[in-house]
Design a protein around this motif. Structure first.
Motif, mmCIF file in Angstrom:
data_model
loop_
_atom_site.group_PDB
_atom_site.id
_atom_site.type_symbol
_atom_site.label_atom_id
_atom_site.label_comp_id
_atom_site.label_asym_id
_atom_site.label_seq_id
_atom_site.Cartn_x
_atom_site.Cartn_y
_atom_site.Cartn_z
ATOM 1 N N ILE A 16 0.584 -1.209 0.127
ATOM 2 C CA ILE A 16 0.040 -0.064 -0.026
ATOM 3 C C ILE A 16 0.779 1.276 -0.064
ATOM 4 O O ILE A 16 0.840 2.019 -0.691
ATOM 5 C CB ILE A 16 -0.951 0.228 1.510
ATOM 6 C CG1 ILE A 16 -1.913 -1.286 1.007
ATOM 7 C CG2 ILE A 16 -1.892 1.295 1.387
ATOM 8 C CD1 ILE A 16 -3.010 -1.242 2.335
ATOM 9 N N ARG A 17 1.785 1.360 0.901
ATOM 10 C CA ARG A 17 2.678 2.523 0.942
ATOM 11 C C ARG A 17 3.427 2.653 -0.447
ATOM 12 O O ARG A 17 3.748 3.770 -0.956
ATOM 13 C CB ARG A 17 3.786 2.138 2.070
ATOM 14 C CG ARG A 17 3.230 2.243 3.355
ATOM 15 C CD ARG A 17 4.201 1.981 4.417
ATOM 16 N NE ARG A 17 5.240 2.931 4.603
ATOM 17 C CZ ARG A 17 6.682 2.661 4.318
ATOM 18 N NH1 ARG A 17 7.027 1.550 4.607
ATOM 19 N NH2 ARG A 17 7.409 3.711 4.535
ATOM 20 N N TRP A 18 3.947 1.565 -1.101
ATOM 21 C CA TRP A 18 4.855 1.748 -2.382
ATOM 22 C C TRP A 18 3.763 2.192 -3.566
ATOM 23 O O TRP A 18 3.892 3.174 -4.249
ATOM 24 C CB TRP A 18 4.875 0.268 -2.925
ATOM 25 C CG TRP A 18 5.741 0.323 -4.364
ATOM 26 C CD1 TRP A 18 7.000 0.418 -4.600
ATOM 27 C CD2 TRP A 18 5.084 0.074 -5.477
ATOM 28 N NE1 TRP A 18 7.187 0.589 -5.693
ATOM 29 C CE2 TRP A 18 5.879 0.416 -6.514
ATOM 30 C CE3 TRP A 18 3.681 -0.073 -6.034
ATOM 31 C CZ2 TRP A 18 5.858 0.260 -7.965
ATOM 32 C CZ3 TRP A 18 3.539 0.107 -7.236
ATOM 33 C CH2 TRP A 18 4.347 -0.006 -8.267
ATOM 34 N N ARG A 19 2.459 1.770 -3.430
ATOM 35 C CA ARG A 19 1.263 2.181 -4.359
ATOM 36 C C ARG A 19 1.066 3.823 -4.103
ATOM 37 O O ARG A 19 0.997 4.679 -5.129
ATOM 38 C CB ARG A 19 0.151 1.400 -4.254
ATOM 39 C CG ARG A 19 -1.020 1.602 -5.489
ATOM 40 C CD ARG A 19 -1.484 3.100 -5.442
ATOM 41 N NE ARG A 19 -2.425 3.191 -6.374
ATOM 42 C CZ ARG A 19 -3.128 4.072 -6.555
ATOM 43 N NH1 ARG A 19 -3.025 5.216 -5.521
ATOM 44 N NH2 ARG A 19 -4.043 4.356 -7.572
ATOM 45 N N GLU A 32 6.658 -8.917 -5.140
ATOM 46 C CA GLU A 32 6.719 -9.001 -3.805
ATOM 47 C C GLU A 32 5.974 -8.501 -2.645
ATOM 48 O O GLU A 32 6.104 -9.049 -1.664
ATOM 49 C CB GLU A 32 8.416 -8.502 -3.416
ATOM 50 C CG GLU A 32 8.458 -6.908 -3.506
ATOM 51 C CD GLU A 32 8.956 -6.362 -4.672
ATOM 52 O OE1 GLU A 32 9.509 -5.379 -4.584
ATOM 53 O OE2 GLU A 32 9.135 -7.149 -5.689
ATOM 54 N N TYR A 33 4.936 -7.926 -3.084
ATOM 55 C CA TYR A 33 3.923 -7.385 -2.109
ATOM 56 C C TYR A 33 2.642 -8.337 -2.171
ATOM 57 O O TYR A 33 1.838 -7.855 -1.145
ATOM 58 C CB TYR A 33 3.509 -5.721 -2.103
ATOM 59 C CG TYR A 33 4.776 -5.175 -2.204
ATOM 60 C CD1 TYR A 33 5.718 -4.940 -1.007
ATOM 61 C CD2 TYR A 33 5.134 -4.276 -3.384
ATOM 62 C CE1 TYR A 33 6.658 -4.005 -1.157
ATOM 63 C CE2 TYR A 33 6.261 -3.269 -3.313
ATOM 64 C CZ TYR A 33 7.020 -3.098 -2.089
ATOM 65 O OH TYR A 33 7.929 -2.436 -2.066
ATOM 66 N N GLY A 34 2.789 -9.383 -2.778
ATOM 67 C CA GLY A 34 1.550 -10.210 -2.994
ATOM 68 C C GLY A 34 0.619 -9.749 -4.150
ATOM 69 O O GLY A 34 0.824 -8.874 -4.802
ATOM 70 N N PRO A 35 -0.467 -10.536 -4.219
ATOM 71 C CA PRO A 35 -1.286 -10.340 -5.569
ATOM 72 C C PRO A 35 -2.052 -8.766 -5.330
ATOM 73 O O PRO A 35 -2.348 -8.396 -4.139
ATOM 74 C CB PRO A 35 -2.407 -11.331 -5.138
ATOM 75 C CG PRO A 35 -1.891 -12.162 -4.237
ATOM 76 C CD PRO A 35 -1.079 -11.706 -3.373
ATOM 77 N N TRP A 36 -1.921 -8.057 -6.239
ATOM 78 C CA TRP A 36 -2.462 -6.517 -6.125
ATOM 79 C C TRP A 36 -3.921 -6.752 -5.688
ATOM 80 O O TRP A 36 -4.315 -5.635 -4.767
ATOM 81 C CB TRP A 36 -2.408 -5.898 -7.432
ATOM 82 C CG TRP A 36 -3.360 -6.550 -8.623
ATOM 83 C CD1 TRP A 36 -3.069 -7.479 -9.496
ATOM 84 C CD2 TRP A 36 -4.583 -5.879 -8.716
ATOM 85 N NE1 TRP A 36 -4.293 -7.398 -10.320
ATOM 86 C CE2 TRP A 36 -5.105 -6.434 -9.823
ATOM 87 C CE3 TRP A 36 -5.205 -5.017 -8.095
ATOM 88 C CZ2 TRP A 36 -6.486 -6.233 -10.528
ATOM 89 C CZ3 TRP A 36 -6.792 -4.602 -8.491
ATOM 90 C CH2 TRP A 36 -7.258 -5.280 -9.677
ATOM 91 N N GLN A 37 -4.662 -7.799 -5.868
ATOM 92 C CA GLN A 37 -6.280 -7.755 -5.325
ATOM 93 C C GLN A 37 -6.194 -7.757 -4.069
ATOM 94 O O GLN A 37 -7.045 -7.188 -3.274
ATOM 95 C CB GLN A 37 -6.856 -8.701 -5.949
ATOM 96 C CG GLN A 37 -6.939 -8.701 -7.543
ATOM 97 C CD GLN A 37 -6.004 -9.562 -8.262
ATOM 98 O OE1 GLN A 37 -4.522 -9.851 -7.765
ATOM 99 N NE2 GLN A 37 -6.314 -9.968 -9.651
ATOM 100 N N THR A 38 -5.365 -8.455 -3.232
ATOM 101 C CA THR A 38 -5.149 -8.866 -1.960
ATOM 102 C C THR A 38 -4.885 -7.280 -1.130
ATOM 103 O O THR A 38 -5.465 -6.822 -0.251
ATOM 104 C CB THR A 38 -4.165 -9.786 -1.521
ATOM 105 O OG1 THR A 38 -4.820 -10.907 -2.283
ATOM 106 C CG2 THR A 38 -4.085 -10.145 0.176
ATOM 107 N N VAL A 39 -3.853 -6.679 -1.849
ATOM 108 C CA VAL A 39 -3.319 -5.452 -1.231
ATOM 109 C C VAL A 39 -4.359 -4.078 -1.339
ATOM 110 O O VAL A 39 -4.590 -3.546 -0.466
ATOM 111 C CB VAL A 39 -1.977 -4.838 -2.003
ATOM 112 C CG1 VAL A 39 -1.702 -3.722 -1.295
ATOM 113 C CG2 VAL A 39 -0.810 -5.925 -1.807
ATOM 114 N N TYR A 40 -5.065 -4.213 -2.509
ATOM 115 C CA TYR A 40 -6.197 -3.311 -2.622
ATOM 116 C C TYR A 40 -7.252 -3.453 -1.878
ATOM 117 O O TYR A 40 -7.903 -2.363 -1.270
ATOM 118 C CB TYR A 40 -6.439 -3.449 -4.394
ATOM 119 C CG TYR A 40 -7.719 -2.281 -4.512
ATOM 120 C CD1 TYR A 40 -7.653 -0.882 -4.581
ATOM 121 C CD2 TYR A 40 -8.886 -2.763 -4.850
ATOM 122 C CE1 TYR A 40 -8.810 -0.080 -4.823
ATOM 123 C CE2 TYR A 40 -9.824 -2.100 -5.147
ATOM 124 C CZ TYR A 40 -9.850 -0.722 -4.935
ATOM 125 O OH TYR A 40 -10.852 0.009 -5.382
#
Length: 55
Positions: A16-19, A32-40
């Motif tokens: 989230i911080r990276w985005r 490396e941060y995991g699936p984007w759907q999970t982070v979102y």
């Protein structure tokens, strides 16, 4: 155990911080941060909680 291995909460938060820092689209989140759907999804839940809205 079946399915994908879980991604640690710290890595999701780092995603989230990276985005937020880069302004890149969610789909461009590095793996490396995991699936984007999970982070979102985590970001949406946190954002809704902070603003008092329901998911």
């Amino acid at each position: 155990m079946l399915g994908r291995p879980s991604v640690g909460r710290r890595r999701l938060i780092d995603g989230i911080r990276w985005r937020v820092r880069t302004g890149a689209p969610w789909r461009d989140l590095p793996p490396e941060y995991g699936p984007w759907q999970t982070v979102y999804g985590l970001f949406r839940r946190w954002s809704a909680m902070v603003s008092g809205r329901r998911c």
